[in-house]
Design an enzyme around this catalytic site. Sequence first.
Site, PDB file in Angstrom:
ATOM      1  N   SER A 216       0.801  -1.141  -0.093  1.00 28.79           N
ATOM      2  CA  SER A 216      -0.113   0.020   0.108  1.00 28.79           C
ATOM      3  C   SER A 216       0.917   1.359   0.067  1.00 28.79           C
ATOM      4  O   SER A 216       2.080   1.063   0.295  1.00 28.79           O
ATOM      5  CB  SER A 216      -0.893   0.083   1.352  1.00 28.79           C
ATOM      6  N   GLY A 266      -9.429  -5.099   3.401  1.00 31.65           N
ATOM      7  CA  GLY A 266      -9.652  -6.113   2.642  1.00 31.65           C
ATOM      8  C   GLY A 266      -9.410  -5.743   1.194  1.00 31.65           C
ATOM      9  O   GLY A 266      -9.425  -6.264   0.078  1.00 31.65           O
ATOM     10  N   ALA A 267      -9.264  -4.239   0.935  1.00 30.38           N
ATOM     11  CA  ALA A 267      -9.070  -3.601  -0.348  1.00 30.38           C
ATOM     12  C   ALA A 267      -7.941  -4.140  -0.980  1.00 30.38           C
ATOM     13  O   ALA A 267      -7.689  -4.494  -2.042  1.00 30.38           O
ATOM     14  CB  ALA A 267      -9.118  -2.084  -0.282  1.00 30.38           C
ATOM     15  N   GLY A 268      -6.735  -4.073  -0.307  1.00 34.59           N
ATOM     16  CA  GLY A 268      -5.444  -4.523  -0.728  1.00 34.59           C
ATOM     17  C   GLY A 268      -5.333  -5.865  -1.038  1.00 34.59           C
ATOM     18  O   GLY A 268      -4.827  -6.413  -2.238  1.00 34.59           O
ATOM     19  N   ASP A 269      -6.107  -6.977  -0.266  1.00 36.75           N
ATOM     20  CA  ASP A 269      -6.016  -8.304  -0.604  1.00 36.75           C
ATOM     21  C   ASP A 269      -6.947  -8.454  -1.650  1.00 36.75           C
ATOM     22  O   ASP A 269      -6.514  -9.390  -2.650  1.00 36.75           O
ATOM     23  CB  ASP A 269      -6.854  -8.845   0.643  1.00 36.75           C
TER      24      ASP A 269
HETATM   25  N1  ATP Z   1     -12.283   4.475  -2.002  1.00 34.91           N
HETATM   26  C1  ATP Z   1     -11.897   3.819  -3.088  1.00 34.91           C
HETATM   27  N2  ATP Z   1     -12.488   3.404  -4.107  1.00 34.91           N
HETATM   28  C2  ATP Z   1     -12.142   3.074  -5.301  1.00 34.91           C
HETATM   29  N3  ATP Z   1     -11.155   2.197  -5.207  1.00 34.91           N
HETATM   30  C3  ATP Z   1     -10.625   1.822  -4.023  1.00 34.91           C
HETATM   31  C4  ATP Z   1     -10.800   2.534  -2.975  1.00 34.91           C
HETATM   32  N4  ATP Z   1     -10.101   2.064  -1.898  1.00 34.91           N
HETATM   33  C5  ATP Z   1      -9.234   1.036  -2.338  1.00 34.91           C
HETATM   34  N5  ATP Z   1      -9.686   1.034  -3.696  1.00 34.91           N
HETATM   35  C6  ATP Z   1      -8.964  -0.090  -4.738  1.00 34.91           C
HETATM   36  O1  ATP Z   1      -8.321  -1.047  -3.838  1.00 34.91           O
HETATM   37  C7  ATP Z   1      -6.973  -0.904  -3.990  1.00 34.91           C
HETATM   38  C8  ATP Z   1      -6.296  -1.046  -2.636  1.00 34.91           C
HETATM   39  O2  ATP Z   1      -6.557  -0.379  -1.767  1.00 34.91           O
HETATM   40  P1  ATP Z   1      -5.640   0.278  -0.861  1.00 34.91           P
HETATM   41  O3  ATP Z   1      -4.527   1.071  -1.181  1.00 34.91           O
HETATM   42  O4  ATP Z   1      -6.496   1.150   0.338  1.00 34.91           O
HETATM   43  O5  ATP Z   1      -4.974  -0.832  -0.109  1.00 34.91           O
HETATM   44  P2  ATP Z   1      -4.341  -1.400   1.576  1.00 34.91           P
HETATM   45  O6  ATP Z   1      -4.104   0.006   2.177  1.00 34.91           O
HETATM   46  O7  ATP Z   1      -3.712  -2.404   1.399  1.00 34.91           O
HETATM   47  O8  ATP Z   1      -6.216  -1.907   1.903  1.00 34.91           O
HETATM   48  P3  ATP Z   1      -6.260  -2.880   3.184  1.00 34.91           P
HETATM   49  O9  ATP Z   1      -5.007  -2.755   3.935  1.00 34.91           O
HETATM   50  O10 ATP Z   1      -7.501  -2.066   3.740  1.00 34.91           O
HETATM   51  O11 ATP Z   1      -6.859  -4.090   2.658  1.00 34.91           O
HETATM   52  C9  ATP Z   1      -6.464   0.355  -4.713  1.00 34.91           C
HETATM   53  O12 ATP Z   1      -5.533   0.300  -5.322  1.00 34.91           O
HETATM   54  C10 ATP Z   1      -7.946   0.598  -5.332  1.00 34.91           C
HETATM   55  O13 ATP Z   1      -7.612   0.105  -6.569  1.00 34.91           O
HETATM   56  O1  INS Z   2      -8.611  -8.534   7.585  1.00 38.40           O
HETATM   57  C1  INS Z   2      -7.792  -7.555   7.632  1.00 38.40           C
HETATM   58  C2  INS Z   2      -7.387  -7.516   6.030  1.00 38.40           C
HETATM   59  O2  INS Z   2      -6.730  -8.869   5.832  1.00 38.40           O
HETATM   60  C3  INS Z   2      -6.219  -6.557   5.935  1.00 38.40           C
HETATM   61  O3  INS Z   2      -5.454  -6.657   4.602  1.00 38.40           O
HETATM   62  C4  INS Z   2      -5.167  -6.680   6.888  1.00 38.40           C
HETATM   63  O4  INS Z   2      -4.578  -5.464   6.738  1.00 38.40           O
HETATM   64  C5  INS Z   2      -5.868  -6.611   8.378  1.00 38.40           C
HETATM   65  O5  INS Z   2      -4.855  -6.892   9.191  1.00 38.40           O
HETATM   66  C6  INS Z   2      -6.734  -7.697   8.582  1.00 38.40           C
HETATM   67  O6  INS Z   2      -7.271  -7.621   9.931  1.00 38.40           O
END
Ligand code: ATP
Ligand code: INS
Length: 378
Positions: A216, A266-269
């Site tokens: 991220s 879960g956005a990143g996952d």
């Molecule tokens: N508000 C949003 N609107 C549209 N797309 C989003 C949004 N938030 C996340 N995304 C999509 O999801 C991807 C991953 O989001 P983010 O960069 O927040 O990951 P992260 O911080 O690893 O997430 P997490 O740790 O919450 O799983 C982004 O690259 C984007 O494509």
């Molecule tokens: O369920 C969530 C999810 O998998 C995220 O990616 C992680 O950052 C958190 O630790 C976890 O609680």
Amino acid sequence: MPLAAEPDDAHEEGEDQQLLLTAKGGPALEGLVVGSYCHDVLIRGGRIVGETLGGAAAFVSNVLDAASPREEEQGEAPFVVVSKVGRDFAYASAPAPARRPPLLCASPTTSFHAQFSDAAASAHAPDRELRRVRACDPIYPADLPDRRFAYGLAVGVAGEVLPETLERMIRLCHAVLVDAQALIRAFDGDGAVGHVALEDTPYARLLPRVAFLKASSEEAPYVGVETARRQCCVIVTDGRDGCRLYWDGGEARVAPFPAVQVDPTGAGDSFLAGFAAGLLWGLSATDAALLGNFFGAAAVSQVGVPTFHPKMLQAVKEILEEKIAKRSSPCINGTTFTFDRSSVHDELHAALQEAARLMPEQQQADPTNGNGGDICSV
Ligand SMILES: Nc1ncnc2c1ncn2[C@@H]1O[C@H](COP(=O)(O)OP(=O)(O)OP(=O)(O)O)[C@@H](O)[C@H]1O
Ligand SMILES: O[C@H]1[C@H](O)[C@@H](O)[C@H](O)[C@@H](O)[C@H]1O
């Protein structure tokens, strides 16, 4: 760029390489997902506003099941999950763990408290403070199945993917995709999640054998993108702004999809799994990141592990079948990935944007999907 695994890794003991990465029409490409399911407690203003199944493995399974290419008659998507939980695990019957049950341990299920603050509504501020309140056992190399896989996803949330476990994944899998959060998270005495520099960890020496490393924007400074991109392809996700890919010799920005964010968890996952599915469909890395962005946006639109509307999934499948048929050469050919934006990139984005419209429709139509809708709206 060569695939991650060194020739001897994935193919030692006389394994037939063709079995691992055969293009469409051949045996399914089987994956290995390593990382534990967990309990997520969502807190806002000192009040618990949600308790959900979490763990990258849960979000990743959900998207791989939804978006991996497979023939109708194949049923479940072909991948194995290696995950650990305790006897207190509350979501054994939820779809992802029910389909691919975790290993049961004497220690409790990993549990996170995610504290959301109203002040974090700006685009680049960390949107939550995470605290690990319980930790299950690590996943050891011996916990992994003793056979070969086409691809692997290392998606730990609490340090459970040990360096030796990642190394074994690299030996078993033809190509390994890694979420940086599995490598660089550190926990203080109170469980608060912080980060360490990747180069100071025992994982650093494995990087040249990893195909893709996703971080991220908050994690990216700890990964050291400029160094890491010389060893593997680095993808930096940036919330609602989409993502950027960096490889040795090039980089690309990939546009996001609009979403009404109710829970960023879960956005990143979901991104990483959508990206992996895109590669399996034969897309270049930059095109596959569109599918990552699509599922990242879908994830933030619901609380916890999202439910996808079948119409939306059908639309995505049809789009991929149509756009990929137009491509002249497949991108996974057993030896290389391609990175650049293809000629269908913009068309693919436009078509997926249409499909994304089916997501909000679903929320209105299905109030039973667990949406509290009050976690973190933008
Ligand atoms: N508000 C949003 N609107 C549209 N797309 C989003 C949004 N938030 C996340 N995304 C999509 O999801 C991807 C991953 O989001 P983010 O960069 O927040 O990951 P992260 O911080 O690893 O997430 P997490 O740790 O919450 O799983 C982004 O690259 C984007 O494509
Ligand atoms: O369920 C969530 C999810 O998998 C995220 O990616 C992680 O950052 C958190 O630790 C976890 O609680």
